[in-house]
Design a protein around this motif. Structure first.
Motif, PDB file in Angstrom:
ATOM      1  N   ASP A  71      18.820-141.913  -2.623  1.00 58.70           N
ATOM      2  CA  ASP A  71      19.700-142.217  -3.747  1.00 58.70           C
ATOM      3  C   ASP A  71      19.935-140.919  -4.538  1.00 58.70           C
ATOM      4  OD1 ASP A  71      21.022-143.296  -5.938  1.00 58.70           O
ATOM      5  OD2 ASP A  71      19.185-144.048  -6.862  1.00 58.70           O
ATOM      6  N   GLU A  73      21.057-140.283  -7.466  1.00 58.58           N
ATOM      7  CA  GLU A  73      20.592-140.313  -8.859  1.00 58.58           C
ATOM      8  C   GLU A  73      19.069-140.176  -8.933  1.00 58.58           C
ATOM      9  OE1 GLU A  73      22.162-143.668 -10.962  1.00 58.58           O
ATOM     10  OE2 GLU A  73      24.237-143.121 -10.501  1.00 58.58           O
ATOM     11  N   ASN A  88      21.534-135.103 -14.596  1.00 62.29           N
ATOM     12  CA  ASN A  88      22.918-135.384 -14.265  1.00 62.29           C
ATOM     13  C   ASN A  88      23.281-134.729 -12.948  1.00 62.29           C
ATOM     14  OD1 ASN A  88      25.648-135.765 -14.096  1.00 62.29           O
ATOM     15  ND2 ASN A  88      26.142-134.855 -16.071  1.00 62.29           N
ATOM     16  N   PRO A  89      23.521-135.522 -11.856  1.00 63.52           N
ATOM     17  CA  PRO A  89      23.807-134.927 -10.543  1.00 63.52           C
ATOM     18  C   PRO A  89      25.088-134.116 -10.519  1.00 63.52           C
ATOM     19  CG  PRO A  89      24.074-137.314 -10.444  1.00 63.52           C
ATOM     20  CD  PRO A  89      23.562-136.972 -11.812  1.00 63.52           C
TER      21      PRO A  89
END
Length: 93
Positions: A71, A73, A88-89
């Motif tokens: 995932d 995130e 924050n990706p």
């Protein structure tokens, strides 16, 4: 028993000479870093790192087959926790 019969891990065993072809720019950059006599050792270490990366890529691919892809995130949150950065990706590095 010859050296070819023994399964040495990367970075171990006797040395063996081979011929390697590199572009002029790559060879120049290597020689600027390590000098003319350090090219073989530099290439040995580079090959070892590439083998490690290939093995890690295979391990990740096997993991993804079993568990699905990570995932993004969750990866960003764990990276932020490890580096003290933002979770924050989409943020700039």
């Amino acid at each position: 028993m010859t050296d070819d019969d023994v399964a040495f891990p990367p970075g171990d065993g006797p040395t063996s000479g081979i011929s390697v072809t590199l572009t002029a720019g790559t060879l120049r950059a290597i020689r600027e870093r390590v000098g003319k006599r350090g090219v073989s050792a530099y290439l040995e270490k580079a090959a070892q790192r590439q083998i490690e990366r290939d093995n890690l890529d295979e391990l990740i691919a096997d993991f993804d087959k079993v568990h699905g892809p990570a995932d993004p995130e969750a990866v960003a949150a764990k990276r932020a926790r490890m580096t003290g950065g933002t979770a924050n990706p989409g943020s700039a590095a």
